[in-house]
Motif scaffolding. Sequence first.
Motif, PDB file in Angstrom:
ATOM      1  N   ILE A  24       0.866  -1.186   0.000  1.00 43.65           N
ATOM      2  CA  ILE A  24       0.000   0.000   0.000  1.00 43.65           C
ATOM      3  C   ILE A  24       0.894   1.225   0.000  1.00 43.65           C
ATOM      4  CG2 ILE A  24      -1.823   1.269   1.207  1.00 43.65           C
ATOM      5  CD1 ILE A  24      -2.548  -1.413   2.574  1.00 43.65           C
ATOM      6  N   TYR A  25       0.599   2.146  -0.893  1.00 42.95           N
ATOM      7  CA  TYR A  25       1.370   3.381  -1.004  1.00 42.95           C
ATOM      8  C   TYR A  25       0.471   4.553  -0.614  1.00 42.95           C
ATOM      9  CZ  TYR A  25       3.568   7.402  -3.276  1.00 42.95           C
ATOM     10  OH  TYR A  25       4.102   8.636  -3.526  1.00 42.95           O
ATOM     11  N   ILE A  26       0.946   5.403   0.287  1.00 47.54           N
ATOM     12  CA  ILE A  26       0.189   6.598   0.685  1.00 47.54           C
ATOM     13  C   ILE A  26       0.552   7.722  -0.284  1.00 47.54           C
ATOM     14  CG2 ILE A  26      -0.258   8.298   2.489  1.00 47.54           C
ATOM     15  CD1 ILE A  26       0.617   6.147   4.530  1.00 47.54           C
ATOM     16  N   LYS A  27      -0.414   8.128  -1.089  1.00 43.38           N
ATOM     17  CA  LYS A  27      -0.195   9.203  -2.066  1.00 43.38           C
ATOM     18  C   LYS A  27      -0.471  10.566  -1.452  1.00 43.38           C
ATOM     19  CE  LYS A  27      -1.499  10.733  -6.662  1.00 43.38           C
ATOM     20  NZ  LYS A  27      -2.351  10.493  -7.825  1.00 43.38           N
ATOM     21  N   SER A  28      -1.519  10.657  -0.633  1.00 45.41           N
ATOM     22  CA  SER A  28      -1.908  11.907   0.012  1.00 45.41           C
ATOM     23  C   SER A  28      -2.391  11.577   1.420  1.00 45.41           C
ATOM     24  CB  SER A  28      -3.019  12.593  -0.778  1.00 45.41           C
ATOM     25  OG  SER A  28      -3.511  13.711  -0.088  1.00 45.41           O
ATOM     26  N   ASN A  29      -1.873  12.268   2.415  1.00 45.31           N
ATOM     27  CA  ASN A  29      -2.193  11.947   3.812  1.00 45.31           C
ATOM     28  C   ASN A  29      -3.557  12.465   4.278  1.00 45.31           C
ATOM     29  OD1 ASN A  29       0.795  11.899   3.475  1.00 45.31           O
ATOM     30  ND2 ASN A  29       0.671  11.114   5.548  1.00 45.31           N
ATOM     31  N   ALA A  30      -4.031  13.556   3.719  1.00 48.78           N
ATOM     32  CA  ALA A  30      -5.234  14.211   4.241  1.00 48.78           C
ATOM     33  C   ALA A  30      -6.511  13.577   3.704  1.00 48.78           C
ATOM     34  CB  ALA A  30      -5.211  15.690   3.892  1.00 48.78           C
ATOM     35  N   ALA A  31      -7.364  13.097   4.617  1.00 51.86           N
ATOM     36  CA  ALA A  31      -8.693  12.638   4.225  1.00 51.86           C
ATOM     37  C   ALA A  31      -9.428  13.839   3.650  1.00 51.86           C
ATOM     38  CB  ALA A  31      -9.428  12.074   5.437  1.00 51.86           C
ATOM     39  N   ASN A  32     -10.298  13.600   2.660  1.00 51.78           N
ATOM     40  CA  ASN A  32     -10.906  14.721   1.949  1.00 51.78           C
ATOM     41  C   ASN A  32     -12.321  14.398   1.512  1.00 51.78           C
ATOM     42  OD1 ASN A  32     -10.806  13.791  -1.086  1.00 51.78           O
ATOM     43  ND2 ASN A  32      -8.842  13.177  -0.189  1.00 51.78           N
ATOM     44  N   ILE A  33     -13.010  15.423   0.994  1.00 53.24           N
ATOM     45  CA  ILE A  33     -14.379  15.252   0.499  1.00 53.24           C
ATOM     46  C   ILE A  33     -14.451  15.374  -1.018  1.00 53.24           C
ATOM     47  CG2 ILE A  33     -15.484  16.025   2.630  1.00 53.24           C
ATOM     48  CD1 ILE A  33     -15.914  18.753   1.276  1.00 53.24           C
ATOM     49  N   ASN A  34     -13.322  15.601  -1.668  1.00 55.15           N
ATOM     50  CA  ASN A  34     -13.359  15.843  -3.112  1.00 55.15           C
ATOM     51  C   ASN A  34     -12.895  14.666  -3.962  1.00 55.15           C
ATOM     52  OD1 ASN A  34     -10.631  15.884  -2.698  1.00 55.15           O
ATOM     53  ND2 ASN A  34     -10.351  18.055  -3.145  1.00 55.15           N
ATOM     54  N   GLY A  35     -12.634  13.520  -3.360  1.00 49.27           N
ATOM     55  CA  GLY A  35     -12.281  12.328  -4.118  1.00 49.27           C
ATOM     56  C   GLY A  35     -10.812  12.213  -4.489  1.00 49.27           C
ATOM     57  N   THR A  36      -9.941  13.049  -3.923  1.00 49.78           N
ATOM     58  CA  THR A  36      -8.511  12.970  -4.194  1.00 49.78           C
ATOM     59  C   THR A  36      -7.968  11.639  -3.676  1.00 49.78           C
ATOM     60  OG1 THR A  36      -8.270  15.359  -4.036  1.00 49.78           O
ATOM     61  CG2 THR A  36      -6.269  14.054  -3.765  1.00 49.78           C
ATOM     62  N   GLU A  37      -7.226  10.931  -4.512  1.00 50.25           N
ATOM     63  CA  GLU A  37      -6.690   9.621  -4.149  1.00 50.25           C
ATOM     64  C   GLU A  37      -5.709   9.726  -2.984  1.00 50.25           C
ATOM     65  OE1 GLU A  37      -4.850   5.806  -6.482  1.00 50.25           O
ATOM     66  OE2 GLU A  37      -4.081   7.777  -7.045  1.00 50.25           O
ATOM     67  N   ASN A  38      -5.977   8.957  -1.924  1.00 50.05           N
ATOM     68  CA  ASN A  38      -5.092   8.895  -0.762  1.00 50.05           C
ATOM     69  C   ASN A  38      -4.180   7.677  -0.813  1.00 50.05           C
ATOM     70  OD1 ASN A  38      -7.901  10.061   0.491  1.00 50.05           O
ATOM     71  ND2 ASN A  38      -6.106  11.115   1.277  1.00 50.05           N
ATOM     72  N   LEU A  39      -4.752   6.537  -1.196  1.00 51.45           N
ATOM     73  CA  LEU A  39      -4.016   5.281  -1.145  1.00 51.45           C
ATOM     74  C   LEU A  39      -3.988   4.598  -2.502  1.00 51.45           C
ATOM     75  CD1 LEU A  39      -5.594   3.751   2.095  1.00 51.45           C
ATOM     76  CD2 LEU A  39      -3.504   5.112   1.922  1.00 51.45           C
ATOM     77  N   LYS A  40      -2.846   3.976  -2.788  1.00 48.31           N
ATOM     78  CA  LYS A  40      -2.715   3.074  -3.919  1.00 48.31           C
ATOM     79  C   LYS A  40      -2.547   1.694  -3.308  1.00 48.31           C
ATOM     80  CE  LYS A  40      -0.472   6.247  -7.152  1.00 48.31           C
ATOM     81  NZ  LYS A  40      -1.159   6.066  -8.415  1.00 48.31           N
ATOM     82  N   ILE A  41      -3.551   0.831  -3.499  1.00 44.69           N
ATOM     83  CA  ILE A  41      -3.496  -0.520  -2.956  1.00 44.69           C
ATOM     84  C   ILE A  41      -3.061  -1.451  -4.090  1.00 44.69           C
ATOM     85  CG2 ILE A  41      -4.786  -2.382  -1.855  1.00 44.69           C
ATOM     86  CD1 ILE A  41      -6.682  -0.257  -0.716  1.00 44.69           C
ATOM     87  N   PHE A  42      -1.924  -2.091  -3.907  1.00 41.85           N
ATOM     88  CA  PHE A  42      -1.375  -2.990  -4.917  1.00 41.85           C
ATOM     89  C   PHE A  42      -1.690  -4.425  -4.535  1.00 41.85           C
ATOM     90  CE2 PHE A  42       1.094   0.831  -5.452  1.00 41.85           C
ATOM     91  CZ  PHE A  42       1.193   0.935  -6.833  1.00 41.85           C
ATOM     92  N   TYR A  43      -2.393  -5.124  -5.450  1.00 41.80           N
ATOM     93  CA  TYR A  43      -2.729  -6.526  -5.254  1.00 41.80           C
ATOM     94  C   TYR A  43      -1.738  -7.410  -5.994  1.00 41.80           C
ATOM     95  CZ  TYR A  43      -7.012  -5.417  -2.864  1.00 41.80           C
ATOM     96  OH  TYR A  43      -7.900  -4.969  -1.937  1.00 41.80           O
ATOM     97  N   ARG A  44      -1.628  -8.652  -5.537  1.00 40.98           N
ATOM     98  CA  ARG A  44      -0.753  -9.615  -6.208  1.00 40.98           C
ATOM     99  C   ARG A  44      -1.224  -9.811  -7.642  1.00 40.98           C
ATOM    100  NH1 ARG A  44       2.538 -11.359  -2.459  1.00 40.98           N
ATOM    101  NH2 ARG A  44       1.837 -11.536  -0.317  1.00 40.98           N
ATOM    102  N   TYR A  45      -0.284  -9.964  -8.531  1.00 40.12           N
ATOM    103  CA  TYR A  45      -0.577 -10.122  -9.958  1.00 40.12           C
ATOM    104  C   TYR A  45      -1.147 -11.512 -10.191  1.00 40.12           C
ATOM    105  CZ  TYR A  45       0.096  -9.797 -14.999  1.00 40.12           C
ATOM    106  OH  TYR A  45      -0.093  -9.743 -16.360  1.00 40.12           O
ATOM    107  N   ASN A  46      -2.347 -11.597 -10.762  1.00 40.77           N
ATOM    108  CA  ASN A  46      -3.021 -12.887 -11.025  1.00 40.77           C
ATOM    109  C   ASN A  46      -3.532 -12.928 -12.458  1.00 40.77           C
ATOM    110  OD1 ASN A  46      -2.736 -13.870  -8.392  1.00 40.77           O
ATOM    111  ND2 ASN A  46      -4.541 -12.744  -7.714  1.00 40.77           N
TER     112      ASN A  46
END
Length: 182
Positions: A159-181
């Motif tokens: 999991i990569y944190i792109k932006s720390n601040a929780a928000n109401i405008n839909g700005t991406e906070n987390l990039k969740i990387f799943y195993r390649y299948n």
Amino acid sequence: MINETCTMKKLIKLILFLMIAYPLTGAIFSACSEESDCSMTGRPMVYANMYTINPETKAVLNDTLDSLTVTAFGTDSIIINNQKKVHDIALPLRYTSDSTILVFHYTPLLRDTMVIRQTNTPYFQSMDCGYSMKQNIISIHPIDYTDTNKKKYHSIDSIYIKSNAANINGTENLKIFYRYNR
């Protein structure tokens, strides 16, 4: 001549009345339209998108989960209920604690648990709404799920944190990387 003078006086009175009444009606209607959004739609959320990395090409690809249910650990709260074809999600953080534990259910046996550590800073929003909370992610830790046969199930790779601040405008906070299948 007298009729013209009388008509002119009425016209001047009408213009003066409109000049006084127009700003008053504008102030009344604008005061009603400036209400704060105290509903849950105004609550800051953590926005996450799903990704995977092709091990051969090292390309980052958008990922889609077939099905996802997210629950709050230790409660009966269901945040996302069996959503299909999931590629992005919005997650609330707890106001009453400095950590939020979320359980991602993919199938009855396959799940991930994620611990999000955050700061909660209250601030005064308005007289109507009172206090609200600014929330910032400090760290995030995925936890392996182990079944009774001691097999570890773990779909989240990182999991990569792109932006720390929780928000109401839909700005991406987390990039969740799943195993390649593939």
